[in-house]
Enzyme design. Structure first.
Site, PDB file in Angstrom:
ATOM      1  N   ARG A 170      43.025  42.358  32.838  1.00 42.93           N
ATOM      2  CA  ARG A 170      43.475  42.614  34.218  1.00 42.93           C
ATOM      3  C   ARG A 170      42.601  41.905  35.268  1.00 42.93           C
ATOM      4  O   ARG A 170      42.435  42.408  36.384  1.00 42.93           O
ATOM      5  CB  ARG A 170      43.523  44.125  34.518  1.00 42.93           C
ATOM      6  CG  ARG A 170      44.436  44.910  33.616  1.00 42.93           C
ATOM      7  CD  ARG A 170      45.908  44.580  33.819  1.00 42.93           C
ATOM      8  NE  ARG A 170      46.695  45.301  32.835  1.00 42.93           N
ATOM      9  CZ  ARG A 170      47.065  44.802  31.650  1.00 42.93           C
ATOM     10  NH1 ARG A 170      46.782  43.545  31.326  1.00 42.93           N
ATOM     11  NH2 ARG A 170      47.767  45.518  30.811  1.00 42.93           N
ATOM     12  N   SER A 222      49.551  51.972  35.631  1.00 46.06           N
ATOM     13  CA  SER A 222      48.313  52.568  35.104  1.00 46.06           C
ATOM     14  C   SER A 222      47.273  52.647  36.212  1.00 46.06           C
ATOM     15  O   SER A 222      46.976  51.643  36.860  1.00 46.06           O
ATOM     16  CB  SER A 222      47.759  51.721  33.967  1.00 46.06           C
ATOM     17  OG  SER A 222      48.685  51.691  32.916  1.00 46.06           O
ATOM     18  N   GLU A 292      42.388  50.476  37.878  1.00 46.53           N
ATOM     19  CA  GLU A 292      43.274  49.303  37.735  1.00 46.53           C
ATOM     20  C   GLU A 292      44.087  49.105  39.016  1.00 46.53           C
ATOM     21  O   GLU A 292      44.315  47.970  39.437  1.00 46.53           O
ATOM     22  CB  GLU A 292      44.213  49.485  36.529  1.00 46.53           C
ATOM     23  CG  GLU A 292      45.152  48.296  36.334  1.00 46.53           C
ATOM     24  CD  GLU A 292      45.885  48.308  35.009  1.00 46.53           C
ATOM     25  OE1 GLU A 292      45.337  48.809  34.011  1.00 46.53           O
ATOM     26  OE2 GLU A 292      47.018  47.801  34.976  1.00 46.53           O
TER      27      GLU A 292
HETATM   28  C1  LIG Z   1      56.020  51.922  36.528  1.00 49.86           C
HETATM   29  C2  LIG Z   1      55.008  50.796  36.496  1.00 49.86           C
HETATM   30  C3  LIG Z   1      54.675  50.226  35.266  1.00 49.86           C
HETATM   31  C4  LIG Z   1      53.725  49.199  35.219  1.00 49.86           C
HETATM   32  N1  LIG Z   1      53.419  48.650  34.005  1.00 49.86           N
HETATM   33  C5  LIG Z   1      52.533  47.640  33.938  1.00 49.86           C
HETATM   34  C6  LIG Z   1      52.197  47.042  32.681  1.00 49.86           C
HETATM   35  O1  LIG Z   1      52.710  47.402  31.637  1.00 49.86           O
HETATM   36  N2  LIG Z   1      51.286  46.035  32.685  1.00 49.86           N
HETATM   37  C7  LIG Z   1      50.689  45.593  33.830  1.00 49.86           C
HETATM   38  O2  LIG Z   1      49.872  44.667  33.767  1.00 49.86           O
HETATM   39  N3  LIG Z   1      50.993  46.137  35.021  1.00 49.86           N
HETATM   40  C8  LIG Z   1      51.891  47.141  35.098  1.00 49.86           C
HETATM   41  N4  LIG Z   1      52.178  47.708  36.319  1.00 49.86           N
HETATM   42  C9  LIG Z   1      51.468  47.246  37.519  1.00 49.86           C
HETATM   43  C10 LIG Z   1      52.121  46.089  38.277  1.00 49.86           C
HETATM   44  O3  LIG Z   1      53.517  46.027  38.061  1.00 49.86           O
HETATM   45  C11 LIG Z   1      51.478  44.754  37.940  1.00 49.86           C
HETATM   46  O4  LIG Z   1      50.108  44.789  38.217  1.00 49.86           O
HETATM   47  C12 LIG Z   1      52.124  43.601  38.747  1.00 49.86           C
HETATM   48  O5  LIG Z   1      51.599  42.365  38.299  1.00 49.86           O
HETATM   49  C13 LIG Z   1      51.872  43.744  40.242  1.00 49.86           C
HETATM   50  O6  LIG Z   1      52.827  42.959  40.910  1.00 49.86           O
HETATM   51  P1  LIG Z   1      53.220  43.236  42.432  1.00 49.86           P
HETATM   52  O7  LIG Z   1      54.036  42.074  42.860  1.00 49.86           O
HETATM   53  O8  LIG Z   1      53.840  44.556  42.569  1.00 49.86           O
HETATM   54  O9  LIG Z   1      51.789  43.205  43.099  1.00 49.86           O
HETATM   55  P2  LIG Z   1      51.200  43.992  44.405  1.00 49.86           P
HETATM   56  O10 LIG Z   1      51.052  45.418  43.987  1.00 49.86           O
HETATM   57  O11 LIG Z   1      52.127  43.732  45.546  1.00 49.86           O
HETATM   58  O12 LIG Z   1      49.855  43.275  44.571  1.00 49.86           O
HETATM   59  C14 LIG Z   1      48.849  43.364  43.572  1.00 49.86           C
HETATM   60  C15 LIG Z   1      47.668  42.473  43.974  1.00 49.86           C
HETATM   61  O13 LIG Z   1      48.068  41.113  43.899  1.00 49.86           O
HETATM   62  C16 LIG Z   1      47.758  40.436  45.108  1.00 49.86           C
HETATM   63  N5  LIG Z   1      48.823  39.444  45.310  1.00 49.86           N
HETATM   64  C17 LIG Z   1      50.154  39.695  45.435  1.00 49.86           C
HETATM   65  N6  LIG Z   1      50.824  38.538  45.548  1.00 49.86           N
HETATM   66  C18 LIG Z   1      49.907  37.541  45.520  1.00 49.86           C
HETATM   67  C19 LIG Z   1      49.982  36.115  45.612  1.00 49.86           C
HETATM   68  N7  LIG Z   1      51.156  35.472  45.738  1.00 49.86           N
HETATM   69  N8  LIG Z   1      48.828  35.414  45.585  1.00 49.86           N
HETATM   70  C20 LIG Z   1      47.635  36.044  45.461  1.00 49.86           C
HETATM   71  N9  LIG Z   1      47.496  37.381  45.357  1.00 49.86           N
HETATM   72  C21 LIG Z   1      48.626  38.120  45.380  1.00 49.86           C
HETATM   73  C22 LIG Z   1      47.753  41.533  46.174  1.00 49.86           C
HETATM   74  O14 LIG Z   1      46.921  41.187  47.276  1.00 49.86           O
HETATM   75  C23 LIG Z   1      47.164  42.696  45.403  1.00 49.86           C
HETATM   76  O15 LIG Z   1      45.758  42.629  45.419  1.00 49.86           O
HETATM   77  C24 LIG Z   1      53.121  48.737  36.404  1.00 49.86           C
HETATM   78  C25 LIG Z   1      53.481  49.305  37.641  1.00 49.86           C
HETATM   79  C26 LIG Z   1      54.413  50.332  37.693  1.00 49.86           C
HETATM   80  C27 LIG Z   1      54.785  50.921  39.016  1.00 49.86           C
END
Ligand SMILES: Cc1cc2nc3c(=O)[nH]c(=O)nc-3n(C[C@H](O)[C@H](O)[C@H](O)COP(=O)(O)OP(=O)(O)OC[C@H]3O[C@@H](n4cnc5c(N)ncnc54)[C@H](O)[C@@H]3O)c2cc1C
Length: 306
Positions: A170, A222, A292
């Site tokens: 991560r 998580s 996380e």
């Molecule tokens: C029900 C559920 C299940 C999940 N299961 C998993 C799983 O199995 N595995 C896993 O790894 N994660 C999981 N996640 C967490 C999440 O989906 C991941 O971490 C995902 O990659 C985050 O994407 P996001 O677009 O929602 O990011 P955001 O929550 O919008 O942002 C996350 C971070 O990324 C940064 N960021 C966003 N876009 C950019 C960009 N273009 N450039 C630079 N930085 C950026 C933001 O500043 C922030 O710090 C889960 C979440 C939920 C709600």
């Protein structure tokens, strides 16, 4: 006069946008300024001008991994929403950072391209998934990324091969020394397979997820990373915290490493539970759980625990 007044006249920029609208958990105060763009040129100009005028820039994706402060976020919040997906050949797909990972998994499956099935379990964008080295069911971004392109604080492009991203559990370089870079695109490695075989694997991952994790209710994914040789959910459950509530937030009765929004939760409610879980596990088992979820905004500056 404020340093960012020019943003009020910038096409597409909105003032005081409620960020709860952009958070899958449904929580978050206003962004001082907010824009959604799919144009890399617009993003580059904004990054450069914000650096010149000392306006902080925060990137967000689908808001699935971030707890946004009840007081919102100062400066400009940007969602880079380029959702383009281009199949280069049987081994390579070229994606905009705004692509949703489940869509990537399904579109690749439909085209008979295997390797990114894990994306069905990650409800976030490609850009954030590179940033946080997202992974599920045995595959993580580090294993499929060929290379990615980001823009630095002056809007200048930087392309990095996967080996240059310093991925670990991560983590990537974008979380520390390249913090502030905005990821705009990435190429992923795939391989040809029968579409129905690829689809069967994505369906199996989805079914496993529905069976073991809270589904159809707002969560942040998580909350803590799994410590070596252990599971954060198992430790929180063993500390008798399943179902524990603070205000409208609850430690999921289904999976203790998830906090769910049961009744108009606030970021403060969530952080209370995060601290209770962290401190209880520390006291009972001597394990210092690492968070996380990412906290953005005022609480991020105030809060260093977990
Ligand atoms: C029900 C559920 C299940 C999940 N299961 C998993 C799983 O199995 N595995 C896993 O790894 N994660 C999981 N996640 C967490 C999440 O989906 C991941 O971490 C995902 O990659 C985050 O994407 P996001 O677009 O929602 O990011 P955001 O929550 O919008 O942002 C996350 C971070 O990324 C940064 N960021 C966003 N876009 C950019 C960009 N273009 N450039 C630079 N930085 C950026 C933001 O500043 C922030 O710090 C889960 C979440 C939920 C709600």
């Amino acid at each position: 006069m404020s340093a960012g007044d020019w943003l009020d006249a910038f096409p597409g920029v909105r003032r005081h946008e409620p960020l709860a609208r952009h958070s899958q958990f449904g929580v978050g105060g206003p962004a001082e300024w907010f824009i959604t763009t799919r144009e890399t040129g617009v993003l580059a100009e904004l990054l450069r001008r914000c650096t010149d005028s000392r306006v902080p820039v925060t990137m967000i994706g689908a808001g699935s991994n971030t707890l946004i402060s009840d007081d919102g976020i100062d400066g400009l919040v940007v969602r880079h929403d380029d959702r383009s997906l281009r199949v280069v050949d049987d081994h390579t797909v070229d994606l905009g950072a705004g692509c949703m990972m489940p869509r990537v998994a399904l579109d690749c499956a439909a085209r008979g391209l295997a390797g990114v099935e894990f994306g069905i379990g990650v409800p976030g964008t490609l850009g954030a998934s590179v940033y946080g080295n997202a992974g599920a069911f045995g595959t993580e971004m580090a294993g499929v990324l060929i290379d990615c392109t980001s823009l630095d604080a002056r809007g200048e492009p930087l392309s990095l091969a996967a080996a240059e991203c310093d991925f670990s559990y991560r983590r990537s370089r974008f979380k520390d020394e390249l913090r502030g870079n905005a990821i705009v695109s990435a190429r992923l490695r795939v391989h040809a397979d029968e579409p129905e075989h690829v689809r069967a694997r994505t369906d199996a991952i989805q079914a496993e997820r529905k069976a073991t994790q809270p589904y159809g209710i707002r969560s942040l994914g998580s909350v803590f990373k799994n410590p070596p040789e252990n599971k954060a959910g198992r430790l929180i459950e063993a500390a008798d915290l399943k179902g524990r509530r603070s205000g409208g937030a609850q430690i999921s009765p289904k999976h203790a490493n998830f906090i769910v929004n049961v009744d108009h939760a606030t970021a403060a409610d969530v952080l209370t539970l995060v601290h209770i879980a962290h401190d209880s596990v520390q006291e009972r088992f001597g394990i210092d759980l690492e968070r996380e979820i990412i906290v953005l905004g005022k609480e991020a500056a105030d809060d260093h625990r977990g």
